[in-house]
Each structure stands twice: as structure tokens, then as C-alpha cells.
Design a protein around this motif. Structure first.
Motif, PDB file in Angstrom:
ATOM      1  N   GLY A   1      -9.623  15.518 -10.950  1.00 54.07           N
ATOM      2  CA  GLY A   1      -9.592  16.745 -10.611  1.00 54.07           C
ATOM      3  C   GLY A   1      -8.383  17.020  -9.656  1.00 54.07           C
ATOM      4  O   GLY A   1      -8.505  17.835  -8.634  1.00 54.07           O
ATOM      5  N   ARG A   2      -7.168  16.316  -9.721  1.00 55.56           N
ATOM      6  CA  ARG A   2      -6.159  16.675  -8.633  1.00 55.56           C
ATOM      7  C   ARG A   2      -4.749  17.051  -9.519  1.00 55.56           C
ATOM      8  O   ARG A   2      -3.718  16.888  -8.780  1.00 55.56           O
ATOM      9  CB  ARG A   2      -5.676  15.379  -8.050  1.00 55.56           C
ATOM     10  N   ALA A   3      -4.715  17.590 -10.728  1.00 56.08           N
ATOM     11  CA  ALA A   3      -3.638  17.926 -11.560  1.00 56.08           C
ATOM     12  C   ALA A   3      -3.207  19.054 -11.361  1.00 56.08           C
ATOM     13  O   ALA A   3      -4.022  20.220 -11.017  1.00 56.08           O
ATOM     14  CB  ALA A   3      -3.812  17.465 -12.974  1.00 56.08           C
ATOM     15  N   ALA A   4      -1.923  19.532 -11.358  1.00 53.93           N
ATOM     16  CA  ALA A   4      -1.260  20.831 -11.460  1.00 53.93           C
ATOM     17  C   ALA A   4       0.016  20.870 -12.331  1.00 53.93           C
ATOM     18  O   ALA A   4       0.609  19.661 -12.122  1.00 53.93           O
ATOM     19  CB  ALA A   4      -1.103  21.261  -9.954  1.00 53.93           C
ATOM     20  N   TRP A   5      -0.031  21.899 -12.843  1.00 57.30           N
ATOM     21  CA  TRP A   5       1.329  22.282 -13.646  1.00 57.30           C
ATOM     22  C   TRP A   5       2.176  23.257 -12.711  1.00 57.30           C
ATOM     23  O   TRP A   5       1.848  24.362 -12.387  1.00 57.30           O
ATOM     24  CB  TRP A   5       0.830  22.916 -15.046  1.00 57.30           C
TER      25      TRP A   5
ATOM     26  N   VAL B   1       4.241   9.431 -14.469  1.00 64.14           N
ATOM     27  CA  VAL B   1       4.372   8.947 -13.113  1.00 64.14           C
ATOM     28  C   VAL B   1       3.092   9.240 -12.372  1.00 64.14           C
ATOM     29  O   VAL B   1       2.532   8.419 -11.465  1.00 64.14           O
ATOM     30  CB  VAL B   1       5.498   9.302 -12.368  1.00 64.14           C
ATOM     31  N   LEU B   2       2.654  10.561 -12.491  1.00 67.46           N
ATOM     32  CA  LEU B   2       1.633  10.990 -11.607  1.00 67.46           C
ATOM     33  C   LEU B   2       0.289  10.128 -12.083  1.00 67.46           C
ATOM     34  O   LEU B   2      -0.783   9.967 -11.272  1.00 67.46           O
ATOM     35  CB  LEU B   2       1.377  12.463 -11.582  1.00 67.46           C
ATOM     36  N   ALA B   3       0.271  10.008 -13.469  1.00 64.70           N
ATOM     37  CA  ALA B   3      -0.915   9.162 -13.997  1.00 64.70           C
ATOM     38  C   ALA B   3      -1.120   7.844 -13.166  1.00 64.70           C
ATOM     39  O   ALA B   3      -2.124   7.402 -13.115  1.00 64.70           O
ATOM     40  CB  ALA B   3      -0.846   9.058 -15.380  1.00 64.70           C
ATOM     41  N   ALA B   4       0.088   7.403 -13.207  1.00 62.82           N
ATOM     42  CA  ALA B   4      -0.019   6.011 -12.288  1.00 62.82           C
ATOM     43  C   ALA B   4      -0.511   5.986 -10.965  1.00 62.82           C
ATOM     44  O   ALA B   4      -1.156   5.387 -10.587  1.00 62.82           O
ATOM     45  CB  ALA B   4       1.318   5.228 -12.528  1.00 62.82           C
ATOM     46  N   LEU B   5       0.195   7.306 -10.234  1.00 65.93           N
ATOM     47  CA  LEU B   5      -0.173   7.501  -8.787  1.00 65.93           C
ATOM     48  C   LEU B   5      -1.671   7.879  -8.477  1.00 65.93           C
ATOM     49  O   LEU B   5      -2.106   7.512  -7.561  1.00 65.93           O
ATOM     50  CB  LEU B   5       0.926   8.480  -8.019  1.00 65.93           C
ATOM     51  N   ALA B   6      -2.160   8.389  -9.680  1.00 71.69           N
ATOM     52  CA  ALA B   6      -3.409   8.676  -9.548  1.00 71.69           C
ATOM     53  C   ALA B   6      -4.440   7.376  -9.469  1.00 71.69           C
ATOM     54  O   ALA B   6      -5.378   7.650  -8.709  1.00 71.69           O
ATOM     55  CB  ALA B   6      -4.000   9.338 -10.755  1.00 71.69           C
TER      56      ALA B   6
ATOM     57  N   THR C   1      -4.123   6.638  -5.485  1.00 69.69           N
ATOM     58  CA  THR C   1      -4.546   7.435  -4.425  1.00 69.69           C
ATOM     59  C   THR C   1      -6.062   7.817  -4.531  1.00 69.69           C
ATOM     60  O   THR C   1      -6.446   7.878  -5.911  1.00 69.69           O
ATOM     61  CB  THR C   1      -3.467   8.365  -4.328  1.00 69.69           C
ATOM     62  N   THR C   2      -6.502   8.591  -3.944  1.00 73.32           N
ATOM     63  CA  THR C   2      -7.889   9.136  -4.120  1.00 73.32           C
ATOM     64  C   THR C   2      -8.058  10.705  -3.913  1.00 73.32           C
ATOM     65  O   THR C   2      -8.956  11.265  -4.410  1.00 73.32           O
ATOM     66  CB  THR C   2      -8.891   8.533  -3.047  1.00 73.32           C
ATOM     67  N   HIS C   3      -7.183  11.220  -3.021  1.00 71.11           N
ATOM     68  CA  HIS C   3      -7.516  12.550  -2.930  1.00 71.11           C
ATOM     69  C   HIS C   3      -6.130  13.500  -2.976  1.00 71.11           C
ATOM     70  O   HIS C   3      -6.084  14.822  -3.320  1.00 71.11           O
ATOM     71  CB  HIS C   3      -7.756  12.936  -1.224  1.00 71.11           C
ATOM     72  N   LEU C   4      -4.795  12.928  -3.138  1.00 71.41           N
ATOM     73  CA  LEU C   4      -3.721  13.608  -3.090  1.00 71.41           C
ATOM     74  C   LEU C   4      -3.596  14.264  -4.457  1.00 71.41           C
ATOM     75  O   LEU C   4      -3.760  13.770  -5.666  1.00 71.41           O
ATOM     76  CB  LEU C   4      -2.434  12.477  -2.796  1.00 71.41           C
ATOM     77  N   GLY C   5      -3.094  15.612  -4.188  1.00 71.97           N
ATOM     78  CA  GLY C   5      -2.833  16.263  -5.468  1.00 71.97           C
ATOM     79  C   GLY C   5      -1.369  15.920  -6.092  1.00 71.97           C
ATOM     80  O   GLY C   5      -0.838  15.300  -5.483  1.00 71.97           O
ATOM     81  N   LEU C   6      -1.445  16.111  -7.220  1.00 78.03           N
ATOM     82  CA  LEU C   6      -0.284  15.684  -8.196  1.00 78.03           C
ATOM     83  C   LEU C   6      -0.028  16.874  -9.097  1.00 78.03           C
ATOM     84  O   LEU C   6      -0.484  17.356 -10.197  1.00 78.03           O
ATOM     85  CB  LEU C   6      -0.974  14.713  -9.168  1.00 78.03           C
ATOM     86  N   VAL C   7       1.498  17.202  -8.716  1.00 77.14           N
ATOM     87  CA  VAL C   7       1.909  18.365  -9.382  1.00 77.14           C
ATOM     88  C   VAL C   7       3.276  17.927 -10.242  1.00 77.14           C
ATOM     89  O   VAL C   7       4.258  17.269  -9.657  1.00 77.14           O
ATOM     90  CB  VAL C   7       2.462  19.492  -8.330  1.00 77.14           C
ATOM     91  N   ALA C   8       3.288  18.114 -11.578  1.00 81.35           N
ATOM     92  CA  ALA C   8       4.482  17.682 -12.389  1.00 81.35           C
ATOM     93  C   ALA C   8       4.988  19.063 -13.204  1.00 81.35           C
ATOM     94  O   ALA C   8       4.234  19.979 -13.094  1.00 81.35           O
ATOM     95  CB  ALA C   8       3.800  16.982 -13.477  1.00 81.35           C
TER      96      ALA C   8
END
Length: 430
Positions: free
Chosen positions: A118-122, A78-83, A86-93
Motif C-alpha cells: 500500500g505505498r505505491a503512487a503513479w 527499482v521501487l519494487a526492490a526498495l519496497a 523499507t516499511t513505511h516510505l511511499g514509492l512514486v514512479a
């Protein structure tokens, strides 16, 4: 140079909203597989200059699925699609250290960090949902202490894999024909009590160096894990004093680990319900609460404490010793914090059902009241920010972005624009 402390806000996504019946009041009921709906939510969060959106996850059908939309899709996909939207929003899975393998997690989140620039988080969890065990061939969950023992080594391996590439290992030298400088790529040769992993990772070093580490939990073992590894903690404190004490405790543990406590952000959950006035906000909430099945909610809150609902009268107050002899399979942190708030406020079980039992603190009010509450917790060092839940998506989030965010900016505690492009930059992390 001392950094100016800044408020951090994330949106915790459940497709219909945190309120279990919100979908019944929406013009078009969201499906759990509707990526367009999630794109709409992500764009609203980015308009509000939120640090990130956050997806909880468990590898089992949500027990509430018969009654509301749930997070059905793999959150990293989902977050790969949302990346891309969007351009700045962080993505936490979320990914579990109990039911995953370190190499798989390291590769997946490194990939997401590249895809998002550079917006990924675990979000690290050890999994407390008993229903997951059967999907992986187990009768029951491993013991709590064993899950955390595995988590420590799991995270060590993931970080070693992320660091198995130097930043400049990918050279792509056309003249020499050398594409990767293998002197700058290393095996990790990890041999531990649980894992044997050779490495290296097959994904180059990521834009952030490595993805951000979030962690959720409240137990002693969870606090120790978070103080050792996490960049940010999602917590369940429902009272100001408890939140202050939690933040002091995890910062003390971080210092003992030789860490700078300002690099460990504490983000309690909060469910704001925004109205033009306080009365309007409570009216919005009552319209949703009136659709609740009280018998089902009564049973759910009793189950949180490991009880049959007959032992917890609907119009009775909570016994202060309710957690003595704890035996529930639910996470104890939510139960402890709910019990303290209910006893402090003198709520009955019926009162508590209308205040997000088994979840996070609720505040319903005018934008000014909500902004003042958030600022009070932030300035009182009870929180570095909040993992926000919204009663209904996207309307609850949009109301917050339109009416509360400007007030937080006016107070000088929240950004007007993104100053960096990575999640680490948003969070003020190295």
C-alpha cells in the motif's frame, strides 16, 4: 472533523544528486545501476519520516548522461526492490500517458501497491522530452493538446481497471472450490476516442484501494488534468507569490470539479543546501559550482528558452519579454518560473547558472533558515509540502534529515513518527 494540516516531504532521486557535478566530489562515484546506493538513500528518507521518494523518468538516454549519473533503471522495478528494504516510505514512479498503454500501467502500479503493502503512487506525465519520440517510431512528439487529450482518457481507463475488482472478490473458499467470486469482478468495456479496453484487470484490488496519483506540470492543460484526477501536484514555482497563486488556481479548478480542495496537495520543488551556517552552506555550493563547465551551462540555459547562447549574454540580465513568441521544445513552466525569479532578483545569466537553472528554487543556509523558509511557505499556503531535491546524495539528504527535520517537528508541522502504513495515510487521503 477538521484534519490538522501537516507538512508533506518527498525526496526526488537522481543517483548522484541534483547538482550535475556532485558525483565528482563523492568518495565513491555512484553508478546509475547501483541498487545498493538507492537503498541507502531510501533508508535515509525513511529515517526522516518522509512521505515518499520520487523517481522521474523518460524513455530515452538523459542528455546529461555524458556528464553525470542519471536515472537509468525502470523506476517501478527499482521501487519494487526498495519496497523490500523499507516499511513505511511511499514509492512514486513516473509513467507516460503518451508512450504507454492504460492496461500495462494499471497492472504495473497495482502490482507495486501489493508488493509494497500500500505505498505505491503513479506520477503522471505526458512527456515533453523530444528525444523519446524516436524510440517509439515517431519523428516528433504529438502536439501538446493531443498529449493531454490522450492523458484524460488514459487515466479514466486506468482508474476503471483498478476498480474492476471489489475488495472482497478474492474468497479462496476451500469447501466450495471457488477461488474468486466473479460477480465481484467486472469488465470495464471502455470504448473511447483513443482506447478500447475490455478488462477486467488481472490484479485484485490493491491495499490502498488504488495507488495514489501524482502529476507534474504547470501549463493550463496540466492544471486542468491535475485538478480533475491528481491527489498531489509536483510544481515548479520559484517565488512565494507565484506559488500562492498556483495553489489557489488549482484548488478553484478542483472545486469546479466537485472535489474537496484539501484533498489536492501542492508540492513545489525545492533544493535545500544545508550548512552549519549560511556561509558554510554557500561554501559547499560554491565548491560544486566551481566545477561547472560555464560554457555548457550557458548553452543549456539558453536552450531552455529556445535560444542560441550568443543571444543571451552571460553577464547580461534577462529581457522581461524573453518568452514572447515561445518556440522551445522544453517545458515552458520551468522557463516562466525561472524568468520571473531572475527578473525579481535582478540576476544576470551567470548569476542564474548558480541557482539551478531549468530546475527548482534553491535555498542555501543554516538548518534554522531552511526550516523557517519551509514553514513560511507552508503556513502562508504557498505549499502543502515540498518535493525536495538534494545537491548530493546521500550527504545532502542526510544533513537535512539530521538537522532540518527536527526543527520542523519542533515547529509542530511535521510528523515525529509514521501514524499509518500506506502512502494514502501519510498524505491524509481517503
Amino acid at each position: 472533523m477538521t484534519r490538522i494540516r501537516q507538512l508533506h516531504l518527498n525526496a526526488n532521486i537522481v543517483p548522484g544528486g541534483r547538482h550535475p557535478v556532485a558525483w565528482r566530489k563523492q568518495e565513491s562515484s555512484p553508478r546509475p545501476d547501483d541498487i545498493g546506493h538507492l537503498v541507502h538513500i531510501a533508508r535515509a528518507a525513511e529515517r526522516g519520516t518522509f512521505d515518499a521518494i520520487f523517481f522521474a523518468d523518460q524513455a530515452a538516454l538523459d542528455p546529461l548522461a555524458p556528464h553525470r549519473p542519471w536515472n537509468a533503471l525502470d523506476p517501478t522495478l527499482v521501487l519494487a526492490a526498495l519496497a523490500r528494504e523499507t516499511t513505511h516510505l511511499g514509492l512514486v514512479a513516473t509513467a507516460s500517458t503518451t508512450f504507454e498503454h492504460p492496461y500495462t500501467v494499471a497492472r504495473r502500479f497495482a502490482s507495486l501497491d501489493h508488493i509494497s503493502k500500500g505505498r505505491a503512487a503513479w506520477n503522471i506525465v505526458t512527456t515533453h522530452h523530444a528525444g523519446v519520440a524516436g524510440n517509439y517510431g515517431l519523428e516528433t512528439l504529438p502536439r501538446h493538446d493531443l498529449r493531454y487529450e490522450r492523458a484524460h482518457e488514459f487515466i479514466e481507463v486506468v482508474r476503471k481497471l483498478w476498480r474492476s475488482w471489489d475488495d472482497d472478490a478474492l474468497v479462496a473458499d476451500r469447501e466450495s472450490g471457488r477461488y474468486v467470486d466473479m460477480t465481484k469482478v467486472r469488465t470495464i468495456d471502455h470504448t473511447g476516442d483513443i482506447f478500447r479496453v475490455r478488462g477486467p484487470l488481472n490484479v485484485p484490488r490493491t491495499p490502498q484501494g488504488e495507488p495514489v496519483l501524482f502529476q507534474a506540470g504547470d501549463s493550463d492543460e496540466s492544471r486542468t488534468l491535475g485538478a480533475r484526477f491528481a491527489d498531489a501536484l509536483f510544481t515548479v514555482q520559484r517565488t512565494f507569490a507565484d506559488a500562492q497563486a498556483f495553489r489557489r488556481d488549482v484548488h478553484t479548478r478542483a472545486v469546479r470539479r466537485g472535489r474537496d480542495p484539501s484533498r489536492l496537495l501542492v508540492l513545489p520543488g525545492l533544493l535545500p543546501v544545508v550548512g552549519a551556517t549560511q556561509e558554510d552552506a554557500w561554501r559547499r555550493k560554491r565548491e560544486l559550482d566551481d566545477l561547472l563547465d560555464i560554457d555548457r551551462e550557458h548553452a543549456r540555459i539558453a536552450a531552455l528558452f529556445g535560444l542560441d547562447k550568443a543571444r543571451l549574454p552571460l553577464d547580461g540580465k534577462f529581457p522581461a519579454d524573453l518568452l514572447d513568441g515561445w518556440s522551445s521544445t522544453q517545458t515552458k513552466g520551468f522557463a516562466e518560473n525561472l524568468l520571473r525569479e531572475a527578473c525579481k532578483e535582478g540576476w544576470t545569466v551567470r548569476d542564474t547558472i548558480n541557482r539551478n537553472p531549468g530546475g527548482h528554487r534553491v535555498i542555501a543556509g543554516a538548518p534554522e533558515q531552511i526550516a523557517d523558509d519551509i514553514a513560511g511557505w507552508f503556513e502562508g499556503h504557498a505549499a502543502d509540502g515540498f518535493n525536495l531535491n538534494f545537491d548530493s546524495y546521500p550527504s545532502g539528504l542526510e544533513a537535512f534529515v539530521e538537522h532540518v527535520v527536527p526543527l520542523l517537528r519542533r515547529k509542530g508541522i511535521f510528523r515525529r513518527d509514521y501514524e499509518g502504513v500506506t502512502l494514502r495515510a501519510h498524505l491524509g487521503l481517503e
